[in-house]
Scaffold this motif. Structure first.
Motif: not given
Length: 307
Positions: A61-64, A72-74, A90-103
């Protein structure tokens, strides 16, 4: 009478490298019916469109792109992220990486994405998770972007820069946006100029939904030197990424064979399989490599002389 081939047959064919001639058959949506005999169509969320939902079913979910949350975690593990840090994605797509880092790390993340539709859907998904302010994604133009100076501790980018032509201008702007002591983490595809045969590379580029602009490993090394960053990691992770792609598809196809696939997702799924199998072929040819780069700067150089 021509009959369209079953989805499973087509997927298996692409998986094993066979070419099949398929006659497509269009099938309309069938309305749902409740106990009162009233028919209606379920309302889909913006992130449930076939071209966005199918990759998420495969990667998470949230990843393309491959690997999803676990990758991302690794990738960000060496960055030492915490709640005191600000991150540029940079290049967030659906924001899955951004949300994982924030969460997971508590960092404040600003995502930037070139595609206007992905930007709007990413915002909605962040709001849905209560991260509308902590993992906000903005639309941007790479060739003319101006970030707030000295605003971020870390910049990250996963599977995005290979789509951007003027990487030097963009990364120079990122450099200005980073604080004196800062880090950059990039996962990207690069061209191996020592491999002359570009057949598989050309086939992959043709299957991509947008233009592809590949740098070489040397290009990245040169830029980090110019930006006065210490490139701590420049690792060829092609084999790992290839295994991730194949394992993810294998797992999903096994599940799909049992539970089935919605009619509206079938053609998109076939196209997704073909696209990523072409990348695997390009990786196998050696013309394309997957790189992981981690650069560190202890302090920005001062332009002022000592008085």
């Amino acid at each position: 009478m021509a009959v369209s081939l079953p989805l499973r047959t087509r997927l298996k064919a692409w998986w094993h490298g066979y070419d099949l001639e398929v006659i497509r058959r269009f099938k309309g949506f069938e309305p749902l019916e409740n106990n009162h005999g009233v028919s209606f169509e379920a309302e889909l969320q913006p992130w449930e469109k076939p071209e966005l939902l199918v990759p998420q079913l495969i990667w998470g979910e949230g990843f393309l792109t491959p690997g999803g949350a676990s990758r991302t975690a690794e990738l960000v593990k060496p960055l030492g992220l915490d709640e005191s840090m600000s991150v540029l994605d940079i290049g967030s797509h659906l924001g899955g990486q951004a949300r994982l880092i924030a969460r997971d790390f508590g960092s404040w993340v600003t995502g930037v994405e070139t595609d206007p539709e992905l930007t709007e859907v990413a915002k909605l998904m962040s709001e849905k998770e209560g991260l509308g302010k902590k993992a906000l994604v903005h639309r941007f133009e790479p060739s003319s972007v101006e970030f707030r100076q000295n605003a971020f501790d870390v910049a990250v980018s996963t599977d995005a820069l290979y789509r951007i032509e003027d990487k030097e201008t963009l990364l120079s702007a990122v450099d200005e946006a980073l604080k004196g002591r800062s880090q950059i983490m990039i996962a990207d595809y690069v061209r191996d100029s020592d491999v002359a045969d570009s057949t598989a590379l050309d086939a992959w580029v043709k299957a991509e939904p947008g233009p592809v602009h590949l740098w070489t490993e040397r290009d990245y090394r040169s830029l980090f030197t110019d930006l006065k960053f210490d490139l701590r990691i420049c690792s060829d992770v092609t084999d790992t990424l290839r295994s991730t792609i194949l394992a993810s598809f294998s797992e999903y196809l096994k599940e799909a064979a049992t539970s089935g696939v919605e009619d509206r997702l079938r053609e998109t799924l076939v196209g997704e399989v073909e696209r990523w199998m072409r990348l695997v072929a390009a990786l196998d040819s050696g013309a394309v490599k997957a790189l992981r780069l981690h650069a560190f700067r202890a302090q920005r150089s001062s332009l002022l002389s000592d008085w």
